[in-house]
Design an enzyme around this catalytic site. Structure first.
Site, mmCIF file in Angstrom:
data_model
loop_
_atom_site.group_PDB
_atom_site.id
_atom_site.type_symbol
_atom_site.label_atom_id
_atom_site.label_comp_id
_atom_site.label_asym_id
_atom_site.label_seq_id
_atom_site.Cartn_x
_atom_site.Cartn_y
_atom_site.Cartn_z
ATOM 1 N N SER A 161 40.659 35.544 44.453
ATOM 2 C CA SER A 161 41.494 36.607 45.022
ATOM 3 C C SER A 161 40.742 37.927 45.099
ATOM 4 C CB SER A 161 42.760 36.784 44.186
ATOM 5 O OG SER A 161 42.427 37.004 42.815
ATOM 6 N N GLY A 220 43.691 32.512 43.085
ATOM 7 C CA GLY A 220 43.878 31.488 42.068
ATOM 8 C C GLY A 220 42.784 30.447 42.010
ATOM 9 N N ASN A 241 38.646 32.997 37.214
ATOM 10 C CA ASN A 241 39.887 32.328 36.818
ATOM 11 C C ASN A 241 39.635 31.272 35.746
ATOM 12 O OD1 ASN A 241 41.775 33.711 38.489
ATOM 13 N ND2 ASN A 241 41.006 32.591 40.254
ATOM 14 N N ASP A 296 48.758 44.899 38.098
ATOM 15 C CA ASP A 296 48.455 43.759 37.236
ATOM 16 C C ASP A 296 47.239 44.006 36.351
ATOM 17 O OD1 ASP A 296 46.305 43.543 38.979
ATOM 18 O OD2 ASP A 296 46.984 41.678 39.921
ATOM 19 N N HIS A 310 43.386 43.147 39.697
ATOM 20 C CA HIS A 310 42.900 43.273 41.071
ATOM 21 C C HIS A 310 42.705 44.741 41.463
ATOM 22 C CE1 HIS A 310 44.831 39.273 40.954
ATOM 23 N NE2 HIS A 310 43.765 38.945 41.679
#
Length: 227
Positions: free
Chosen positions: A55, A92, A120, A203, A206
Site C-alpha cells: 500500500s 495488504g 506487511n 493510522d 501510511h
C-alpha cells in the site's frame, strides 16, 4: 513566329510546373517518412519502470497522483527521459502474495524493477527466513524474464515493539539481499517520514501527501543514477 514562341513558353511552363510538383511531393513524403520513423524510435526507446510493492507504493489514502511512483513519473517527464512508471502496488500485500502476483506483471517489458515488499510481513511477525526466501524468488523471476533489467530494493524496518532481535534481523534482510543480487538499495523507504505524526495519516502507518513527497526523494536519490 510569335505564336510558336508563345506555344513554346507555355509548354516549358507546364514542364517546369510538373517538375516543381514532383519535387514538392518528394520532399513532403520524405518529411513524413522521417517523422514517422522518429515516432517509432521514440516508442521503441521508452522503457518501463515497475514499482512492485504494498500500500506504500499504491498510495493508500491518497489520490493516485500523490503516490510517490506518480511523483517519480513527474520528475522523469520534467527531465524528458524516456521512461514510463508502472505502479504495481497492492494494499495488504505480503512477500508471499507478491510471489504469486509477479508473473502477471512481468508480461510487460521491464527495464527497471523497484521491489518494495516485506513491510506487511514484518508487521505480522512472519519469519525472517520466509520473507527473505519469498523476496529472493521474486528477484529470481525478474532476472530470468528480463536479465538486463536494473534492480532496486526498498529497505524497510519494523517498530521496536516487535522485539529487538526480530527488528534487527528484519532490517538486515534488505542490505543482504541487495548485495547478493547486485541491486541498488534504498536504505529505508520511510526515512524522515516514519514515526512523524504530521507526515502520516491517522493510522500512523501510511504517509500523507507531504510524506509521499519525501518518499519520492528517498527513491529518486537512488533511482536517478540508473536512468
Amino acid at each position: 513566329m510569335l505564336r510558336k514562341r508563345i506555344i513554346g513558353l507555355f509548354v516549358l511552363g507546364i514542364v517546369l510546373l510538373g517538375c516543381g510538383n514532383g519535387q514538392s511531393k518528394s520532399d513532403k513524403d520524405k518529411t513524413l517518412d522521417s517523422t514517422d520513423q522518429k515516432a517509432v524510435v521514440v516508442n521503441q526507446q521508452e522503457k518501463n519502470i515497475l514499482f512492485f510493492g504494498t500500500s506504500l507504493t499504491a498510495g493508500m489514502g491518497l489520490d493516485p497522483s500523490e503516490a510517490f511512483p506518480a511523483l517519480i513519473q513527474n520528475r522523469i517527464d520534467s527531465l524528458k527521459l524516456p521512461y514510463k512508471v508502472i505502479n504495481g502496488g497492492l494494499s495488504g500485500e505480503t512477500s508471499a502474495g507478491g510471489k504469486g502476483r509477479i508473473d502477471w506483471l512481468l508480461k510487460q517489458p521491464v527495464s527497471i524493477f523497484v521491489l518494495e515488499l516485506g513491510a506487511n510481513d514484518g508487521l505480522r511477525g512472519l519469519p525472517v527466513a520466509q520473507t527473505t526466501k519469498n523476496l529472493q524468488d521474486i528477484v529470481d523471476r525478474v532476472k530470468a524474464k528480463y536479465p538486463d533489467a536494473k534492480l532496486v530494493l526498498a529497505g524497510m524496518q519494523v517498530p521496536p515493539n516487535m522485539g529487538a532481535k526480530y527488528a534487527a534481523d528484519f532490517k538486515n534482510i534488505f542490505p543482504e539481499l541487495a548485495k547478493k543480487n547486485n541491486m541498488a538499495l534504498i536504505p529505508f523507504l520511510l526515512d524522515k517520514v516514519g514515526g512523524i505524526p504530521k507526515l502520516n495519516q491517522a493510522d500512523g502507518i501510511h504517509p500523507t501527501a507531504e510524506g509521499d513527497k519525501i518518499l519520492a526523494e528517498n527513491v529518486w536519490v537512488v533511482l536517478k543514477d540508473l536512468l
